[in-house]
Design a protein around this motif. Structure first.
Motif, short mmCIF file in Angstrom:
data_model
loop_
_atom_site.label_atom_id
_atom_site.label_comp_id
_atom_site.label_asym_id
_atom_site.label_seq_id
_atom_site.Cartn_x
_atom_site.Cartn_y
_atom_site.Cartn_z
N GLU A 67 0.77 -1.27 0.07
CA GLU A 67 -0.04 0.14 -0.08
C GLU A 67 0.88 1.12 -0.10
O GLU A 67 1.68 1.17 0.72
CB GLU A 67 -0.90 -0.10 1.14
N VAL A 68 0.66 2.33 -0.86
CA VAL A 68 1.22 3.34 -1.11
C VAL A 68 0.62 4.59 -0.47
O VAL A 68 1.00 5.43 -0.39
CB VAL A 68 1.86 3.57 -2.49
N ALA A 69 -0.79 4.68 -0.33
CA ALA A 69 -1.56 5.73 -0.02
C ALA A 69 -0.90 6.39 1.62
O ALA A 69 -0.59 5.29 2.30
CB ALA A 69 -2.97 5.50 0.29
N GLN A 165 3.56 8.39 -6.69
CA GLN A 165 2.23 7.47 -6.56
C GLN A 165 1.56 7.62 -5.32
O GLN A 165 0.35 7.71 -5.45
CB GLN A 165 2.86 5.97 -6.48
N ALA A 166 2.21 8.16 -4.08
CA ALA A 166 1.34 8.57 -2.87
C ALA A 166 0.66 9.79 -3.15
O ALA A 166 -0.35 9.92 -2.64
CB ALA A 166 2.52 8.51 -1.88
N LEU A 167 1.42 10.73 -3.65
CA LEU A 167 0.63 11.88 -3.89
C LEU A 167 -0.50 11.88 -5.07
O LEU A 167 -1.60 12.27 -4.60
CB LEU A 167 1.43 13.04 -4.39
N ARG A 168 -0.40 10.99 -6.04
CA ARG A 168 -1.41 10.72 -6.84
C ARG A 168 -2.74 9.79 -6.09
O ARG A 168 -3.94 9.89 -6.75
CB ARG A 168 -0.82 9.84 -8.22
N THR A 169 -2.51 9.19 -5.12
CA THR A 169 -3.59 8.54 -4.39
C THR A 169 -4.66 9.44 -3.80
O THR A 169 -5.67 9.21 -3.34
CB THR A 169 -3.15 7.60 -3.43
N LEU A 170 -4.18 10.68 -3.71
CA LEU A 170 -5.24 11.67 -2.97
C LEU A 170 -6.25 12.07 -3.86
O LEU A 170 -6.01 12.25 -4.93
CB LEU A 170 -4.28 12.86 -2.38
#
Length: 296
Positions: A67-69, A165-170
């Motif tokens: 999980e990257v969120a 990828q983490a920022l793109r989950t928002l």
């Protein structure tokens, strides 16, 4: 190699002619052109690490189930118009990566984003809000030092990719309008991110290229299809010469002529905030950019 004195071409479609007139300074260019799939432009160069593409494909594939969120925790902001949060997400092999997320309060639309990569221990300064006040989601990430014994620098480069990828989950962030900035000892991680993520809005490299990772970084630069701004330093000339070369070859395969299709600027502007803001703002309004997609 393509002629790097030619003006940059940042959008192309074989069915839509490129515009001949320059837009007014206050009007965004229209880059809403379709993506085009092409066959591989060229075999890997002889000076690249063996099985480079396979290595990174397998490395990133091994992280798909992690999980990257980010986990966000409220923090204090200097302005009532901004929201500050501490961010933690899983990086290389699941290790925790920490940073800070600054966003405008009550944003009514999906925001463009910036991932700023800094060396660990340098993110707690008071300059974190320079872009969020302009309407951006600004994620400042602390990365560990480069592993100079690993020619692939797997840990730091994987962390850089997962930061995007983490920022793109928002839900508040438009994933098609994310820029990446790298400074100081971790600046080279931006090169890796651009080589592994072909759909970044733009990239900024503000640091030297480690000699221990030169071959890998040149390989990433050749694969990049992201507009680049870089400052003078060790390795800058290498990036200028190789950035987006495969994209140029891919375009040549379709049109029969080699042009520079990826914007690449070596800047001497001394005001970092102004320079960065102009570059990011000029590119994050894009919604669909031509990227030569290499068929597998």
């Amino acid at each position: 190699m393509p002629d790097f004195d030619l003006p940059p071409i940042t959008a192309f479609s074989p069915s839509v002619p490129a515009p001949t007139a320059s837009p007014a300074a206050d009007e965004p260019e229209n880059f809403d052109l379709p993506l085009v799939a092409v066959t591989p432009a060229a075999a890997p160069a002889a000076d690249e690490p063996e099985n480079f593409d396979l290595f990174w494909s397998e490395t990133l594939a091994a992280h798909r189930d992690i999980e990257v969120a980010p986990v966000l925790t409220a923090a204090s902001a200097r302005s009532r118009d901004l929201t500050a949060e501490s961010a933690t997400f899983a990086g290389f092999e699941g290790r925790p990566v920490t940073g800070h997320l600054i966003t405008p309060v009550g944003a009514g639309a999906t925001l463009p984003g910036l991932v700023e990569l800094r060396p660990a221990g340098r993110a707690a300064s008071r300059d974190l809000e320079w872009l969020a006040s302009g309407g951006f989601a600004h994620l400042v990430v602390e990365l560990p030092q480069d592993d100079l014994d690993d020619p692939y620098n797997r840990g730091v480069f994987t962390d850089a990719v997962r930061s995007v990828q983490a920022l793109r989950t928002l839900a508040s962030v438009d994933p098609s309008r994310v820029a990446v900035l790298g400074t100081g000892p971790v600046a080279a991680a931006v090169v890796a991110a651009a080589g592994l993520l072909p759909d970044l809005a733009c990239a900024m490299v503000e640091g030297d290229i480690p000699a221990a990772h030169k071959d890998s970084l040149v390989a990433f630069a050749r694969r990049a299809s992201t507009p680049l701004q870089l400052t003078q330093g060790a390795g800058a000339q290498v990036l200028l010469e190789d950035w987006g070369f495969n994209a140029a070859l891919a375009l040549a395969a379709m049109t029969g002529s080699v042009e520079r299709v990826v914007e690449c600027v070596l800047t001497t502007e001394s005001n970092a905030t102004v320079r960065r803001t102009r570059w990011i703002a000029a590119h994050t309004h894009l919604t669909s950019v031509f990227v030569p997609q290499v068929a597998s």
